[in-house]
Design an enzyme around this catalytic site. Structure first.
Site, PDB file in Angstrom:
ATOM      1  N   LEU A   1       0.801  -1.228   0.000  1.00 18.01           N
ATOM      2  CA  LEU A   1       0.000   0.000   0.000  1.00 18.01           C
ATOM      3  C   LEU A   1       0.834   1.280   0.000  1.00 18.01           C
ATOM      4  CD1 LEU A   1      -2.840   1.312   0.470  1.00 18.01           C
ATOM      5  CD2 LEU A   1      -2.228   1.287   2.894  1.00 18.01           C
ATOM      6  N   ASP A   2       0.569   2.155  -0.935  1.00 25.08           N
ATOM      7  CA  ASP A   2       1.236   3.461  -1.020  1.00 25.08           C
ATOM      8  C   ASP A   2       2.743   3.330  -1.177  1.00 25.08           C
ATOM      9  OD1 ASP A   2      -1.199   4.627  -0.785  1.00 25.08           O
ATOM     10  OD2 ASP A   2      -0.970   5.222   1.297  1.00 25.08           O
ATOM     11  N   GLU A   3       3.212   2.151  -1.536  1.00 19.96           N
ATOM     12  CA  GLU A   3       4.654   1.947  -1.590  1.00 19.96           C
ATOM     13  C   GLU A   3       5.119   1.510  -2.974  1.00 19.96           C
ATOM     14  OE1 GLU A   3       7.115   2.361   0.718  1.00 19.96           O
ATOM     15  OE2 GLU A   3       5.660   3.312   2.034  1.00 19.96           O
TER      16      GLU A   3
END
Lengths: 278, 278, 278, 278
Positions: free
Chosen positions: D222-224
């Protein structure tokens, strides 16, 4: 009774202004939520913007503030109310579109009364947002004739500011004189500056590495009115002049929206050919 | 008699503060050249910075302002005088070098009393500018032992601010407690943040597109004190981690110089773990 | 035998250029570490910069590349060696100082052979860095007389580039013609542009919100040569013209250092009055 | 027969790649309009993007290029055709609105097949642009149940990329695995980073001076995922957390549009958890 106001005062500078103004606030038992002053020491001009809260009679406050400052002072007590704007456009949609989206989003602190254009191409976009679109063609008309029609249309609306969202016509001093300090324009700007036709082509040929945009109030002096906001966007040798134009549009829409937001928040004083932006 | 002062006041917010303060200025027949206030409405705190000119007894003004505001208020009447700084460094020269050049140029509003370093490598650069360089090696010493030596050295100087220009040692809370609100640090910062060894390598592996720098006051909480200034610089896939470090150094020196300038101009209030920058 | 080279080629565009050039690299068993090409489709010009590694005879590579491309092509095989620069300055230290610090830091990919100035004021700063400072006063001399003295001095040095670090004298076309594409200048730039004396004062009076700097190669056409790098810095109504000048100095030094770095890395092609920056 | 293509190749690096690829172009009598290569020397990976023109059989070119490079290479010959996107959103209109306007303007190089949302609030805006709006509520559903409905809807469209324009739901790895390297997300980002609820409130309390946005490909983490573009916007002490959110929205929409534009122009390679952006 109002509960909140933006108070804007500008006048010749003299000793005791802050004291006398804040005394009025104090006598009205107002809270000062924020306060900024600036003195132009060369011009001996004083500018002040306060946000005050409390419970007060707006007109009385205006009157007592007026009595506290030099007679030539501009004193504005602005209580919350949505401002109204009209937009003039031609055929490019980027600056207009950004304002329409912000308006639809509830983010713009203003109602859009109408979009007036000298081309028909933006009608579809504008009407999608249920905003009146007025087409006033200029073909075959003298500049003054066309402006007379625009002025007649503008008279139908009570508006605070007129936004030129890439309105590609030059306004006459006579037109501008109807709305002093109320017309906001956006235009491209370059380092160095280019005059004449197709500045993007000139900028391309000059090999500039940044392209800018300037939002300003319109005065008689075309593109030379008080600057509200400016910014730039980087470009490079891989940009042809159309890419530069596209990059320019992005920075234009950002700068115009930023400037419009500052103006709608009553953060901008016009001071000669400059602005004070609090 | 002073002729010019920066007046900084912060206290709990209450009605009438601006009025009472400006009344003191008025009674002293002072001109207010600039004035900014800010009220943190959540924390009920008031901040004000004025630049006043006239002819006045500095101590009397301080006393009368103190009497006009709540008892817990901080009131500072700062008359023109060059501030003094000491710089702590280790081995990197970019942040230090920029300060030295600005100092040599007369642009820095401060005298540099000394540069103290835990490595010898910067001696040559510092002494080229005729500034005392003090080498206090840390090898073989406990952190507290080394800090005791640094503290002993620091006691020789009367300084207003301590600048950590890439000082690569962690300061103990005990050390920091000697200089509350007076130590300024610069460190790299990234989106997202990276903890642990060699953040540039981590940033490189993460493929970040911007690299930042944060200048802040030092508190007990390492790298977490009130932020004074921040900025970023773009990077791309062609940057290996050493290029990123190099880019990072450029933005670090710019941000530290900007922050130092703000602090030396008395434009920065510390407010809990934040700053108010006028 | 060289192990690494920057190969720069520019010529009229024609089909097969990349193929023929990369065939030479292939025949020499070179690795291509990075490679960028650009074709100006309007001007039909081809630009290519490759970094190659392997084991090769530099002259033979140059010869075989030359044979692979059109006869008018510029082919440069640049093997690692520190470049040499001379700096011309007058009295401002910001741009010069940043270069000196980067040089002292080992960050600048060049040796500074000398600083030549028409004022004496920077001698102290320059000599602190053990760099020869040559004072060639212009007082009472015709422009050509002064330039003759500077040229005579310049003849003593083998240098790749001349950097005008706020050299406040206008160079004659005759002087410039000695160093085509080798003189780098930094100058302030504004939106809009201001001509005539004290542009900062004009910018202040115009109320600009950003101040820029442009680094460019010097050609006969004063301040109008191919642009290498540009950037801006925000200003506001609280900046008087001296503050604007100070802000301008910050952006000037950043932009000049960036441009110089690009040039020293052989990343810049001059293409008519533009640059290709890889 | 095609006349123009973007050719994207990535593979393990080895000597002669550029030569062999450009030989194919040469044999096809193609012009290379632009060409960029990058070698990740640590990972021994080669990336190349060329724009070629001529007259050619697209499939034959693809086949012959494939034969010229290592077997594991990705070779894409992309001939001009508008890409198709679907957009997932929730309730915020800023990022979505900017894409809609650019689409209406003809500036977006893609058709928008549908906007799918887990709230109904954006229907009006989307339908104003005659784009299908599909409401798939998540209330009372397990995450997997809701995703199954979204997946079923997505199957109706042939799309190249999915844009999460502030889609406020966390995607499961299972969902993401359907569209590897094809989902683009925008999220706020801060220096330092803040985890947990209401990052804007945390950023406000931390007193940050800049607020950022990151556009990235979505991976399991996530978000990475690989970052495509990032930028920041300055804020100050006068911004409460809602003002920070508003500033954040502005930078989010700019960064998402920029990233989307790069992706639609086939300028972005995914390389592990990084991107190469040509």
């Amino acid at each position: 009774m109002a509960e909140r106001a933006r108070v804007l005062i500008d006048c010749n500078d003299e000793r005791g202004l802050v004291y006398r103004i804040s005394k009025v606030f104090y006598d009205y038992e107002l809270n000062i939520d924020s306060n900024r002053e600036f003195v132009d020491k060369e011009a001996h001009k004083f500018f002040m913007r306060s946000v005050v809260t409390g419970e007060f009679d707006e007109k009385a406050l205006q009157r007592d503030l007026k009595a506290a400052v030099p007679p030539e002072a501009n004193v504005r007590v602005i209580t919350p109310s949505r401002k109204k704007i009209v937009i003039l456009a031609t055929k490019e949609s980027h600056a207009l579109g950004d304002i329409l989206i912000r308006h639809a989003d509830g983010e713009l602190e203003a109602d859009i009364e109408a979009v007036i254009a000298n081309r028909e191409v933006l009608r579809d976009l504008v009407e999608r947002f249920d905003i009146p679109f007025v087409y006033i063609p200029a073909d075959g008309l003298e500049r003054e004739e066309h402006e007379a029609k625009v002025l007649a249309e503008l008279e139908k609306y009570a508006f605070d500011y007129m936004v030129l969202a890439k309105y590609m016509r030059i306004l006459t001093p006579s037109f501008v004189s109807h709305y002093p300090g109320r017309i906001i324009n956006i235009h491209h700007s370059f380092l160095p500056a280019f005059v004449g036709a197709n500045p993007y082509k000139q900028a391309y040929e000059r090999g500039v590495k940044i392209i800018g945009a300037t939002a300003h109030f319109v005065t008689d002096d075309l593109d030379e009115g008080p600057i509200i906001a400016q910014d730039v966007i980087p470009v490079n040798h891989r940009f042809d002049w159309k890419d530069m134009q596209r990059a320019g549009r992005d920075v234009e829409k950002i700068v115009l929206s930023r400037a419009l937001n500052l103006v709608l928040n009553d953060r901008v004083f016009i001071h000669g050919n400059k602005t004070i932006v609090f």
